[in-house]
Design a protein around this motif. Structure first.
Motif, PDB file in Angstrom:
ATOM      1  N   UNK A  80       0.841  -1.199   0.000  1.00 33.62           N
ATOM      2  CA  UNK A  80       0.000   0.000   0.000  1.00 33.62           C
ATOM      3  C   UNK A  80       0.874   1.246   0.000  1.00 33.62           C
ATOM      4  N   UNK A  81       0.270   2.389  -0.240  1.00 33.82           N
ATOM      5  CA  UNK A  81       1.018   3.643  -0.308  1.00 33.82           C
ATOM      6  C   UNK A  81       0.396   4.677   0.625  1.00 33.82           C
ATOM      7  N   UNK A  82       1.172   5.722   0.901  1.00 32.84           N
ATOM      8  CA  UNK A  82       0.659   6.852   1.665  1.00 32.84           C
ATOM      9  C   UNK A  82       0.207   6.476   3.060  1.00 32.84           C
ATOM     10  N   UNK A  83      -0.877   7.125   3.508  1.00 34.61           N
ATOM     11  CA  UNK A  83      -1.353   6.916   4.870  1.00 34.61           C
ATOM     12  C   UNK A  83      -1.857   5.491   5.087  1.00 34.61           C
ATOM     13  N   UNK A  84      -2.362   4.879   4.028  1.00 35.91           N
ATOM     14  CA  UNK A  84      -2.838   3.491   4.175  1.00 35.91           C
ATOM     15  C   UNK A  84      -1.673   2.556   4.516  1.00 35.91           C
ATOM     16  N   UNK A  85      -0.545   2.782   3.877  1.00 34.29           N
ATOM     17  CA  UNK A  85       0.641   1.967   4.187  1.00 34.29           C
ATOM     18  C   UNK A  85       1.085   2.191   5.618  1.00 34.29           C
ATOM     19  N   UNK A  86       1.164   3.470   6.030  1.00 37.24           N
ATOM     20  CA  UNK A  86       1.621   3.782   7.390  1.00 37.24           C
ATOM     21  C   UNK A  86       0.673   3.187   8.429  1.00 37.24           C
TER      22      UNK A  86
END
Length: 333
Positions: A80-86
């Protein structure tokens, strides 16, 4: 006693004395928790993220030791990328704090888990999955069949037909292979969203007549016992059970020099490693093996011995039980 919560139901005869039941992710959430509550196991071992989150959050009276196995190099959260990854990585770390033991199926999977800070090094152990390997009588029949074949080699590839598996690299290698070894045949067993794309690619490259699309097979041994060599195209392999199954049938394996494949395939000893995504390199290795029966036999025999020594089900069961007991002995009484 231990409860094994897997992403698919599985029998492990070597563990039957101590693993009292197996649960899987298709069961209702409440059913999984109820089973743990009812059996009150000392150890609960999970193999998928949903079960890990569910059992880490559940209030279980017996407070069992929680163990988790990581099967992949790249988890869904890491893609995932961005806030979803974090957010996803943070959730994984929080869940993993509830687990006393963490098993990685390969050194590569372990290194990636450590790099994502999902687990502490002192909680982590590498235990390859146990693979049910064919007996000598089955392998001897397959060997006799291969030795009697005079109409060209059969290349096998087994796995999900999804983009991340890069099966298109094998299809793209075939024009070069057929130009030098025109009697080569390829069996691709598996199902997935890329099937139609791969079939169209084979037609465009005019190699479709040499490829048999076997679909999903319940027992890969049906394919492996009739093959001369095995190709794995997945560059980010977490373990590679199909490769070990192929080794069990004395097949030399061609695989990318990436992921966990180099841990399993010893270049020039049990198979050949090629550059990931490089269909020219793959074609050269297939042709080399197609032209050298003695080399195929040498690599295949060494591969079976390695599979039996390192990846058999009894060895994995014993290592897992020893890890359970190690964790149990570390729990304050």
């Amino acid at each position: 006693r231990a409860v094994d919560v897997d992403d698919a139901p599985r029998e492990r005869p070597e563990c039957r004395a101590e693993v009292v039941l197996g649960l899987h992710a298709q069961q209702p959430r409440g059913g999984r928790v109820d089973a743990v509550q009812r059996e009150e196991p000392r150890v609960v071992h999970v193999h998928d993220g949903r079960s890990a989150a569910l059992l880490a959050a559940a209030s279980v009276r017996s407070r069992p030791i929680l163990v988790r196995t990581q099967h992949f190099v790249a988890t869904a959260s890491s893609e995932r990328t961005g806030w979803r990854r974090r957010a996803s990585l943070r959730a994984h770390r929080i869940v993993n704090r509830r687990f006393r033991g963490y098993i990685a199926v390969s050194a590569t999977a372990a290194a990636e888990a450590l790099a994502r800070h999902e687990v502490d090094a002192d909680e982590l152990v590498v235990i390859p999955p146990g693979v049910d390997l064919p007996g000598e009588a089955v392998v001897a029949r397959a060997r006799r069949s291969r030795d009697a074949r005079t109409d060209g080699v059969v290349v096998a590839c087994v796995g999900r037909l999804e983009s991340e598996r890069c099966v298109d690299v094998l299809v793209r290698a075939l024009p070069e292979v057929l130009a030098q070894e025109p009697s080569t045949r390829v069996v691709i067993a598996g199902a997935g969203s890329e099937l139609a794309v791969l079939q169209e690619l084979a037609r465009d490259l005019e190699v479709d007549e040499c490829v048999h699309w076997a679909g999903w097979v319940h027992a890969p041994g049906e394919i492996l016992s009739r093959a001369d060599l095995y190709v794995n195209t997945l560059p980010r392999e977490g373990f590679g059970m199909a490769m070990v199954e192929a080794m069990g049938y004395e097949l030399p394996v061609v695989a990318p020099a990436a992921g966990a494949s180099p841990e399993i395939i010893l270049h020039g000893t049990t198979g050949l490693l090629v550059q990931p995504h490089d269909h020219h390199d793959l074609a050269r290795s297939i042709v080399r093996l197609a032209r050298d029966r003695a080399l195929r036999s040498e690599l295949g025999s060494a591969g079976r011995q390695r599979a039996l020594a390192e990846y058999g089900a009894p060895r994995a069961a014993q290592a897992t039980m020893a890890f359970y007991k190690q964790l149990e002995s570390s729990v304050p009484q």
